[in-house]
Design a protein around this motif. Structure first.
Motif, PDB file in Angstrom:
ATOM      1  N   UNK A  31       2.569  15.807 -10.161  1.00 34.08           N
ATOM      2  CA  UNK A  31       1.663  14.674 -10.369  1.00 34.08           C
ATOM      3  C   UNK A  31       0.865  14.374  -9.095  1.00 34.08           C
ATOM      4  N   UNK A  32       1.544  14.437  -7.957  1.00 34.66           N
ATOM      5  CA  UNK A  32       0.850  14.160  -6.696  1.00 34.66           C
ATOM      6  C   UNK A  32      -0.176  15.253  -6.383  1.00 34.66           C
ATOM      7  N   UNK A  33       0.137  16.500  -6.810  1.00 35.25           N
ATOM      8  CA  UNK A  33      -0.849  17.588  -6.661  1.00 35.25           C
ATOM      9  C   UNK A  33      -2.070  17.321  -7.535  1.00 35.25           C
ATOM     10  N   UNK A  34      -1.807  16.854  -8.765  1.00 33.72           N
ATOM     11  CA  UNK A  34      -2.906  16.548  -9.688  1.00 33.72           C
ATOM     12  C   UNK A  34      -3.806  15.478  -9.082  1.00 33.72           C
ATOM     13  N   UNK A  35      -3.176  14.430  -8.564  1.00 33.63           N
ATOM     14  CA  UNK A  35      -3.932  13.336  -7.935  1.00 33.63           C
ATOM     15  C   UNK A  35      -4.803  13.880  -6.797  1.00 33.63           C
ATOM     16  N   UNK A  36      -4.196  14.740  -6.002  1.00 31.28           N
ATOM     17  CA  UNK A  36      -4.898  15.336  -4.870  1.00 31.28           C
ATOM     18  C   UNK A  36      -6.035  16.243  -5.339  1.00 31.28           C
ATOM     19  N   UNK A  37      -5.758  17.033  -6.398  1.00 27.70           N
ATOM     20  CA  UNK A  37      -6.786  17.960  -6.911  1.00 27.70           C
ATOM     21  C   UNK A  37      -7.946  17.220  -7.573  1.00 27.70           C
ATOM     22  N   UNK A  38      -7.758  15.929  -7.837  1.00 24.30           N
ATOM     23  CA  UNK A  38      -8.848  15.111  -8.406  1.00 24.30           C
ATOM     24  C   UNK A  38      -9.481  14.234  -7.331  1.00 24.30           C
ATOM     25  N   UNK A  39      -9.179  14.515  -6.061  1.00 23.61           N
ATOM     26  CA  UNK A  39      -9.801  13.774  -4.968  1.00 23.61           C
ATOM     27  C   UNK A  39      -9.230  12.370  -4.788  1.00 23.61           C
ATOM     28  N   UNK A  40      -7.975  12.169  -5.141  1.00 20.06           N
ATOM     29  CA  UNK A  40      -7.301  10.864  -4.979  1.00 20.06           C
ATOM     30  C   UNK A  40      -8.121   9.681  -5.493  1.00 20.06           C
ATOM     31  N   UNK A  41      -8.481   9.688  -6.783  1.00 18.55           N
ATOM     32  CA  UNK A  41      -9.324   8.598  -7.300  1.00 18.55           C
ATOM     33  C   UNK A  41      -8.587   7.255  -7.272  1.00 18.55           C
ATOM     34  N   UNK A  42      -9.350   6.185  -7.091  1.00 12.89           N
ATOM     35  CA  UNK A  42      -8.781   4.833  -6.994  1.00 12.89           C
ATOM     36  C   UNK A  42      -7.944   4.494  -8.226  1.00 12.89           C
ATOM     37  N   UNK A  43      -8.347   5.007  -9.398  1.00  8.53           N
ATOM     38  CA  UNK A  43      -7.630   4.721 -10.643  1.00  8.53           C
ATOM     39  C   UNK A  43      -6.173   5.189 -10.592  1.00  8.53           C
ATOM     40  N   UNK A  44      -5.896   6.166  -9.724  1.00 12.06           N
ATOM     41  CA  UNK A  44      -4.531   6.683  -9.624  1.00 12.06           C
ATOM     42  C   UNK A  44      -3.817   6.162  -8.376  1.00 12.06           C
ATOM     43  N   UNK A  45      -4.292   5.033  -7.839  1.00 16.04           N
ATOM     44  CA  UNK A  45      -3.683   4.495  -6.609  1.00 16.04           C
ATOM     45  C   UNK A  45      -2.245   4.042  -6.835  1.00 16.04           C
ATOM     46  N   UNK A  46      -1.869   3.858  -8.120  1.00 16.98           N
ATOM     47  CA  UNK A  46      -0.482   3.471  -8.411  1.00 16.98           C
ATOM     48  C   UNK A  46       0.477   4.662  -8.312  1.00 16.98           C
ATOM     49  N   UNK A  47      -0.058   5.862  -8.160  1.00 15.34           N
ATOM     50  CA  UNK A  47       0.807   7.036  -8.001  1.00 15.34           C
ATOM     51  C   UNK A  47       1.198   7.132  -6.527  1.00 15.34           C
ATOM     52  N   UNK A  48       2.251   6.397  -6.156  1.00 15.75           N
ATOM     53  CA  UNK A  48       2.678   6.293  -4.763  1.00 15.75           C
ATOM     54  C   UNK A  48       3.934   7.139  -4.577  1.00 15.75           C
ATOM     55  N   UNK A  49       3.913   8.060  -3.602  1.00 10.51           N
ATOM     56  CA  UNK A  49       5.038   9.000  -3.433  1.00 10.51           C
ATOM     57  C   UNK A  49       6.403   8.323  -3.296  1.00 10.51           C
ATOM     58  N   UNK A  50       6.445   7.139  -2.710  1.00 10.10           N
ATOM     59  CA  UNK A  50       7.742   6.493  -2.464  1.00 10.10           C
ATOM     60  C   UNK A  50       8.261   5.711  -3.665  1.00 10.10           C
ATOM     61  N   UNK A  51       7.485   5.658  -4.761  1.00 10.74           N
ATOM     62  CA  UNK A  51       7.958   4.916  -5.934  1.00 10.74           C
ATOM     63  C   UNK A  51       8.364   5.880  -7.049  1.00 10.74           C
ATOM     64  N   UNK A  52       9.049   5.360  -8.041  1.00  6.90           N
ATOM     65  CA  UNK A  52       9.584   6.150  -9.147  1.00  6.90           C
ATOM     66  C   UNK A  52       8.500   6.366 -10.211  1.00  6.90           C
ATOM     67  N   UNK A  53       8.147   7.607 -10.489  1.00  4.73           N
ATOM     68  CA  UNK A  53       7.058   7.884 -11.448  1.00  4.73           C
ATOM     69  C   UNK A  53       7.453   7.516 -12.877  1.00  4.73           C
TER      70      UNK A  53
END
Ligand SMILES: *[C@@H]1O[C@H](CO)[C@@H](O)[C@H](O)[C@H]1NC(C)=O
Ligand SMILES: *[C@@H]1O[C@H](CO)[C@@H](O)[C@H](O)[C@H]1NC(C)=O
Ligand SMILES: *[C@@H]1O[C@H](CO)[C@@H](O)[C@H](O)[C@H]1NC(C)=O
Length: 333
Positions: A31-53
């Motif tokens: 999921x974090x790779x996906x976020x990164x491959x999409x240029x870390x869009x603001x809409x996915x700011x809730x995808x935080x590595x230290x929290x439970x997905x």
């Protein structure tokens, strides 16, 4: 003393469970790779590595709580305002437990549908709609035997329809409208399983005839509007069909409408702007559920049958035919 040691045992037993993360570490990494491959869009700011997905805070992500494997099974990437153009992240094919994948309303999403998506062997619902994704629909989709619905509406897809899709045993419908798909409808599309009931191929560049094999289908909804299809479409009709809505507007269809059988459940018929000839079938008057009708701009002739809902439709539903007449059009002479 006894109570406090019980307390300690209880605490030791439960504390790790409480702090333990449900999210599968591999899924989180993907999921974090996906976020990164999409240029870390603001809409996915809730995808935080230290929290439970898996605890409901990651936008568009949910995990399998039924089987308690907590693998990511639903991914909804919608309305992403991407900073620039990106292709569909290749990492998506590394979420093997996905059941539902929706990629919707992302104007800056480009490139083609990655064939590796076929690695998602548990996928049931695949939606890629309202994006700028282009290229052909991959043949590899026919490897995902679990697929129930495919919706690729309003993208920039081209190429021809993949013939192999008809081998999918659980598929109930395809929705491919609003693309640039060309070529003929494959003969194999007449051999979809008995579960298959909805076909939307409108607003494309399809040519040729409706395959004769379509006689085997029992479609509740068919929309082939706004293509360049020609010839006989009567194979879609038939009193034995369970058909409810047929939309064939703006094509080059030419057949005798007077000779088609009609399902008593037909509720909508849009045949406008074709080259359809003959008379309106008398049986139209006995269709209780017929709520929309447009046969304008064809080569129809003869008197509009009197009865049923036929006189309730607007004049514009019948206008511009060769010699159609009678209410609501002017009387026949
Ligand atoms: C989800 O987990 C994070 C920490 O991992 C926590 O801060 C947050 O409150 C949790 N949210 C819910 C709804 O449990
Ligand atoms: C495709 O891109 C163009 C220009 O970047 C944009 O105007 C259009 O809305 C996009 N299409 C979709 C369906 O998002
Ligand atoms: C029927 O189709 C014609 C031609 O596209 C259109 O102008 C007319 O408004 C339609 N009428 C109805 C009732 O949908």
């Amino acid at each position: 003393m006894l109570t406090s040691s019980i307390l300690i045992v209880v605490l030791l037993y439960f504390t790790p469970a409480l702090s333990e993360e449900l999210c599968n570490p591999q899924d989180k990494q993907v999921l974090l790779q996906i976020k990164n491959q999409l240029g870390n869009p603001a809409t996915l700011s809730s995808w935080i590595p230290t929290t439970d997905c898996c605890n409901g805070t990651w936008q568009g992500v949910s995990c399998d709580t039924d089987t308690q494997t907590y693998r990511v099974n639903n991914l909804d990437l919608s309305n992403l305002n991407l900073p620039k153009q990106y292709p569909i992240p290749s990492s998506i094919s590394n979420l093997p437990y996905l059941n539902f994948l929706s990629i919707r309303s992302i104007p800056n999403l480009i490139g083609s549908i990655p064939p590796a998506i076929a690695k998602l062997t548990q996928l049931r619902y695949l939606y890629i709609t309202h994006t700028n994704v282009s290229g052909a629909i991959p043949h590899s989709l026919s490897q995902i035997k679990t697929l129930v619905t495919l919706d690729f509406s309003y993208n920039a897809l081209s190429g021809t329809l993949p013939a192999s899709l008809s081998s999918l045993p659980n598929l109930v419908g395809i929705t491919f409208d609003g693309n640039r798909i060309s070529g003929a409808i494959p003969d194999s599309y007449g051999s979809f399983s008995k579960l298959f009931t909805a076909m939307t191929l409108s607003r494309n560049r399809l040519t040729g005839k409706i395959p004769a094999t379509f006689a085997n289908l029992n479609l509740a909804f068919v929309d082939l509007s706004r293509n360049m299809l020609e010839g006989d479409a009567s194979v879609l009709f038939g009193s034995d069909k369970n058909k409810q809505k047929i939309k064939l507007a703006k094509n080059l269809f030419a057949f005798d409408l007077g000779k088609v059988g009609l399902s008593k459940n037909l509720n909508g018929l849009d045949l406008r702007n074709n080259r359809i000839y003959g008379a309106l079938p008398q049986a139209l008057t006995s269709l209780k559920f017929l709520h929309s009708l447009n046969v304008s701009f064809n080569n129809l002739c003869g008197e509009i049958p009197l009865g049923g809902n036929l006189q309730r439709f607007d004049v514009s539903s019948y206008a511009n035919n060769k010699c159609l007449c009678g209410s609501p059009l002017p009387a026949c002479t």
